[in-house]
Design a protein around this motif. Structure first.
Motif, PDB file in Angstrom:
ATOM      1  N   ASP A   1       0.792  -1.372   0.007  1.00  0.00           N
ATOM      2  CA  ASP A   1      -0.087  -0.171  -0.009  1.00  0.00           C
ATOM      3  C   ASP A   1       0.824   1.430   0.122  1.00  0.00           C
ATOM      4  OD1 ASP A   1      -2.419  -1.405  -0.021  1.00  0.00           O
ATOM      5  OD2 ASP A   1      -2.829  -1.187   2.054  1.00  0.00           O
ATOM      6  N   SER A   2       2.201   1.154  -0.434  1.00  0.00           N
ATOM      7  CA  SER A   2       3.020   2.324  -0.185  1.00  0.00           C
ATOM      8  C   SER A   2       3.776   2.583  -1.654  1.00  0.00           C
ATOM      9  CB  SER A   2       4.016   2.308   0.904  1.00  0.00           C
ATOM     10  OG  SER A   2       3.291   1.917   1.903  1.00  0.00           O
ATOM     11  N   SER A   3       3.573   1.995  -2.522  1.00  0.00           N
ATOM     12  CA  SER A   3       4.185   1.772  -3.856  1.00  0.00           C
ATOM     13  C   SER A   3       4.328   3.337  -4.698  1.00  0.00           C
ATOM     14  CB  SER A   3       3.390   0.761  -4.870  1.00  0.00           C
ATOM     15  OG  SER A   3       2.234   1.268  -5.178  1.00  0.00           O
ATOM     16  N   ASP A   4       3.672   4.165  -4.003  1.00  0.00           N
ATOM     17  CA  ASP A   4       3.930   5.680  -4.616  1.00  0.00           C
ATOM     18  C   ASP A   4       5.341   6.334  -4.202  1.00  0.00           C
ATOM     19  OD1 ASP A   4       3.003   6.002  -2.074  1.00  0.00           O
ATOM     20  OD2 ASP A   4       1.596   7.332  -2.430  1.00  0.00           O
ATOM     21  N   ALA A   5       5.707   5.504  -2.988  1.00  0.00           N
ATOM     22  CA  ALA A   5       6.974   5.683  -2.449  1.00  0.00           C
ATOM     23  C   ALA A   5       8.101   5.288  -3.363  1.00  0.00           C
ATOM     24  CB  ALA A   5       7.175   5.435  -0.995  1.00  0.00           C
ATOM     25  N   PHE A   6       8.127   4.346  -4.238  1.00  0.00           N
ATOM     26  CA  PHE A   6       9.091   3.696  -4.880  1.00  0.00           C
ATOM     27  C   PHE A   6       9.923   4.592  -5.690  1.00  0.00           C
ATOM     28  CE2 PHE A   6       6.754  -0.552  -4.523  1.00  0.00           C
ATOM     29  CZ  PHE A   6       7.227  -0.856  -3.120  1.00  0.00           C
ATOM     30  N   ASN A   7       9.369   5.286  -6.346  1.00  0.00           N
ATOM     31  CA  ASN A   7      10.067   6.248  -7.322  1.00  0.00           C
ATOM     32  C   ASN A   7      11.137   7.066  -6.532  1.00  0.00           C
ATOM     33  OD1 ASN A   7       8.909   5.289  -9.663  1.00  0.00           O
ATOM     34  ND2 ASN A   7       7.212   6.888  -9.706  1.00  0.00           N
ATOM     35  N   HIS A   8      10.782   7.625  -5.461  1.00  0.00           N
ATOM     36  CA  HIS A   8      11.548   8.449  -4.643  1.00  0.00           C
ATOM     37  C   HIS A   8      12.799   7.729  -4.192  1.00  0.00           C
ATOM     38  CE1 HIS A   8       8.678  11.395  -4.951  1.00  0.00           C
ATOM     39  NE2 HIS A   8       7.945  10.975  -4.039  1.00  0.00           N
ATOM     40  N   LEU A   9      12.538   6.271  -3.928  1.00  0.00           N
ATOM     41  CA  LEU A   9      13.729   5.609  -3.556  1.00  0.00           C
ATOM     42  C   LEU A   9      14.872   5.405  -4.351  1.00  0.00           C
ATOM     43  CD1 LEU A   9      11.851   2.934  -1.303  1.00  0.00           C
ATOM     44  CD2 LEU A   9      12.648   5.040  -0.442  1.00  0.00           C
ATOM     45  N   GLN A  10      14.624   5.259  -5.678  1.00  0.00           N
ATOM     46  CA  GLN A  10      15.583   5.217  -6.506  1.00  0.00           C
ATOM     47  C   GLN A  10      16.841   6.137  -6.478  1.00  0.00           C
ATOM     48  OE1 GLN A  10      15.758   3.152  -9.157  1.00  0.00           O
ATOM     49  NE2 GLN A  10      13.621   2.592  -9.714  1.00  0.00           N
ATOM     50  N   ALA A  11      16.678   7.327  -5.995  1.00  0.00           N
ATOM     51  CA  ALA A  11      17.486   8.324  -5.959  1.00  0.00           C
ATOM     52  C   ALA A  11      17.969   8.769  -4.358  1.00  0.00           C
ATOM     53  CB  ALA A  11      17.125   9.677  -6.647  1.00  0.00           C
ATOM     54  N   ALA A  12      17.418   7.894  -3.781  1.00  0.00           N
ATOM     55  CA  ALA A  12      17.616   8.071  -2.147  1.00  0.00           C
ATOM     56  C   ALA A  12      18.951   7.824  -1.767  1.00  0.00           C
ATOM     57  CB  ALA A  12      16.548   7.152  -1.443  1.00  0.00           C
ATOM     58  N   THR A  13      19.354   8.583  -0.741  1.00  0.00           N
ATOM     59  CA  THR A  13      20.944   8.179  -0.109  1.00  0.00           C
ATOM     60  C   THR A  13      20.460   7.322   1.127  1.00  0.00           C
ATOM     61  OG1 THR A  13      21.281  10.579  -0.491  1.00  0.00           O
ATOM     62  CG2 THR A  13      22.652   9.312   0.950  1.00  0.00           C
ATOM     63  N   TRP A  14      21.134   6.134   1.081  1.00  0.00           N
ATOM     64  CA  TRP A  14      21.008   5.278   1.910  1.00  0.00           C
ATOM     65  C   TRP A  14      21.896   5.151   2.748  1.00  0.00           C
ATOM     66  CZ3 TRP A  14      16.248   1.916   2.013  1.00  0.00           C
ATOM     67  CH2 TRP A  14      15.679   2.189   0.961  1.00  0.00           C
ATOM     68  N   GLN A  15      21.653   4.656   4.024  1.00  0.00           N
ATOM     69  CA  GLN A  15      22.753   4.694   5.192  1.00  0.00           C
ATOM     70  C   GLN A  15      22.812   3.448   5.738  1.00  0.00           C
ATOM     71  OE1 GLN A  15      21.806   6.817   8.638  1.00  0.00           O
ATOM     72  NE2 GLN A  15      23.595   6.701   9.351  1.00  0.00           N
ATOM     73  N   ARG A  16      23.640   2.670   5.833  1.00  0.00           N
ATOM     74  CA  ARG A  16      23.731   1.072   6.455  1.00  0.00           C
ATOM     75  C   ARG A  16      24.084   1.029   7.940  1.00  0.00           C
ATOM     76  NH1 ARG A  16      27.921  -2.782   3.220  1.00  0.00           N
ATOM     77  NH2 ARG A  16      27.710  -1.672   1.258  1.00  0.00           N
ATOM     78  N   ILE A  17      23.261   0.752   8.748  1.00  0.00           N
ATOM     79  CA  ILE A  17      23.118   0.474  10.177  1.00  0.00           C
ATOM     80  C   ILE A  17      23.217  -0.837  10.810  1.00  0.00           C
ATOM     81  CG2 ILE A  17      22.311   1.259  12.427  1.00  0.00           C
ATOM     82  CD1 ILE A  17      20.662   3.521  10.749  1.00  0.00           C
ATOM     83  N   LYS A  18      23.997  -1.172  11.731  1.00  0.00           N
ATOM     84  CA  LYS A  18      24.097  -2.273  12.415  1.00  0.00           C
ATOM     85  C   LYS A  18      23.628  -2.220  13.725  1.00  0.00           C
ATOM     86  CE  LYS A  18      25.804  -6.428  11.695  1.00  0.00           C
ATOM     87  NZ  LYS A  18      24.777  -7.337  11.027  1.00  0.00           N
ATOM     88  N   VAL A  19      22.622  -2.866  14.026  1.00  0.00           N
ATOM     89  CA  VAL A  19      22.361  -2.606  15.568  1.00  0.00           C
ATOM     90  C   VAL A  19      22.534  -3.925  16.429  1.00  0.00           C
ATOM     91  CG1 VAL A  19      20.586  -0.815  15.141  1.00  0.00           C
ATOM     92  CG2 VAL A  19      19.757  -3.089  14.468  1.00  0.00           C
ATOM     93  N   SER A  20      22.631  -3.456  17.741  1.00  0.00           N
ATOM     94  CA  SER A  20      23.119  -4.622  18.561  1.00  0.00           C
ATOM     95  C   SER A  20      22.161  -4.473  19.951  1.00  0.00           C
ATOM     96  CB  SER A  20      24.566  -4.727  19.231  1.00  0.00           C
ATOM     97  OG  SER A  20      25.282  -4.578  18.077  1.00  0.00           O
ATOM     98  N   SER A  21      21.898  -5.450  20.884  1.00  0.00           N
ATOM     99  CA  SER A  21      21.434  -5.222  22.046  1.00  0.00           C
ATOM    100  C   SER A  21      22.540  -5.090  23.063  1.00  0.00           C
ATOM    101  CB  SER A  21      20.493  -6.195  22.490  1.00  0.00           C
ATOM    102  OG  SER A  21      21.202  -7.438  22.565  1.00  0.00           O
TER     103      SER A  21
END
Ligand SMILES: Cc1cc2nc3c(=O)[nH]c(=O)nc-3n(C[C@H](O)[C@H](O)[C@H](O)COP(=O)(O)OP(=O)(O)OC[C@H]3O[C@@H](n4cnc5c(N)ncnc54)[C@H](O)[C@@H]3O)c2cc1C
Length: 377
Positions: free
Chosen positions: A245-265
């Motif tokens: 139900d959020s496919s209208d966001a996909f176009n914007h994701l093409q050009a997005a800047t992604w950041q990788r995060i490793k999480v730990s407890s």
């Protein structure tokens, strides 16, 4: 080099450090905050849930942090594309406000309360004094004497290491990718949606302002290498399988800047030694799916401020009060960490996730009251 002294030295200018500094500064304590970075931290959380908002409201900050922040009260959950449950937060819902903005507001209030900040100030050595004032030596040679030292210096806390407090760090196997921000699309403006897939993916989309959205994606460990080699198009192919139900966001994701995060407890054996105590991510870390780290941290800061003020500069009384009133917080934190582990482990399995889901911890941050959560399947 001049030596300066203060009542309380706080290492770390994140939410925990700044909020505690504010509470102590307002009560007349001489507080210095030592931060290794050039300013308050920028990366972090976006959601402040009702328990944390209540703490801020008790200290007259509700309007300040709520202004320009976004209020939402509903999250819809999906599994393999189907809506499975919807949770509603009472009392005006939760606040969405980028971490840096939130911490900066508290920082500005601190400066008005007379708190001193030392930025670009890493710690070189920490002599905890054993009943005497502690002495902190900074990398630039400055020294600071303090009656109380607080380690609010994050998961890799130097203060914790100096105190010799044992820790258990358990990395979560999934890598999380976070989008800086993308333009807000209609579906994201309408509702916060959290999608899970039985193949071990998750995606959370929500607004962070009137025009911008944030997206988190969790990748199964067996897929992350491939996704990083093939790039964003193959990531989008995966998302299209279960983000319905959020496919209208996909176009914007093409050009997005992604950041990788490793999480730990993170679990630690004790929260204080003598006149030094740990706060926030230096003391505990849970899976971000609980959305409660900040709420617990501001409540912990409130307890610490009461304890420090009640001890009145007497080290023995401080030690006694920390045992009696602060250490018991470890039980609540342990419950939250275990809950985060359960959510992270079960979400690919719809039934197991719904069985593990704890509306009381999720909404109110404590065991007890059970709000009504409509199941959509
Ligand atoms: C991906 C992710 C998403 C999250 N989302 C949410 C959410 O939506 N809602 C929520 O409630 N919680 C969330 N959390 C948890 C939340 O971010 C933490 O509970 C909160 O930031 C704790 O604040 P803090 O002050 O302890 O730590 P931090 O913000 O980490 O601050 C620590 C500070 O100490 C400084 N420092 C470190 N070492 C030194 C040193 N040696 N000398 C001087 N300074 C030092 C650092 O530079 C930093 O400024 C999330 C966590 C993660 C990882």
């Amino acid at each position: 080099m001049a030596t300066t002294s203060c009542d309380v030295a706080i290492v770390g200018a994140g939410l925990g450090g700044c909020f505690l500094a504010l509470l102590l500064g307002r009560r007349g304590q001489r507080v210095a905050v030592i931060e290794q970075g050039p300013s308050v931290p920028s990366a972090g959380a976006d959601f402040l849930k009702p328990p944390g908002l209540r703490v801020l409201a008790r200290h007259g900050l509700a309007d300040l942090v709520g202004r320009q922040g976004l209020r939402r009260d509903t999250i819809r959950y999906y599994h393999d594309g189907d809506p499975i449950q919807e949770i509603r937060f009472p009392e005006g819902g939760f606040l969405i406000r980028p971490y840096r903005e939130l911490v900066e507001l508290i920082y500005t209030s601190c400066t008005m309360a007379g708190v001193e900040f030392w930025f670009d100030a890493g710690i070189d050595d920490l002599d905890l004094g054993d009943g005497r004032p502690a002495e902190l030596t900074l990398k630039d040679g400055r020294t600071l004497r303090a009656g109380v030292v607080i380690g609010a210096d994050g998961t890799k806390s130097v203060v914790r290491r100096s105190l010799g407090i044992e820790q258990r760090v358990s990395p979560y196997e999934r890598l999380i990718m976070r989008v800086a921000t993308v333009p807000l699309s209609a579906s994201v403006a309408q509702l916060n949606r959290l999608y899970f897939s039985s193949e071990g993916w998750f995606t959370y989309l929500y607004p962070v302002g009137r025009d911008e959205a944030r997206v988190f994606v969790g990748l199964p460990p067996e897929d992350d290498q491939e996704i990083f080699e093939d790039g964003i198009p193959s990531l989008l192919d995966e998302l299209k399988k279960f983000v319905t139900d959020s496919s209208d966001a996909f176009n914007h994701l093409q050009a997005a800047t992604w950041q990788r995060i490793k999480v730990s407890s993170l679990r630690v054996e004790s929260y204080h030694r003598g006149n030094a105590a740990l706060l926030g991510s230096a003391a505990f870390a849970c899976h971000p799916m609980t959305g409660m780290g900040m709420s617990y941290t501001v409540r912990d800061a409130e307890i610490l401020a009461d304890v420090i003020c009640a001890a009145g500069g007497d080290p023995e009384e401080l030690d006694r009060l920390l045992y009696a009133r602060y250490e018991p917080r470890r039980h609540a934190h342990r419950q939250l960490i275990d809950y985060g582990d359960a959510l992270a482990a079960t979400f690919p399995d719809r039934e197991a996730y719904l069985a593990a889901f704890r509306p009381d911890l999720h909404i109110f941050g404590e065991a007890g009251a059970v709000p009504n959560v409509p199941q959509l399947v």
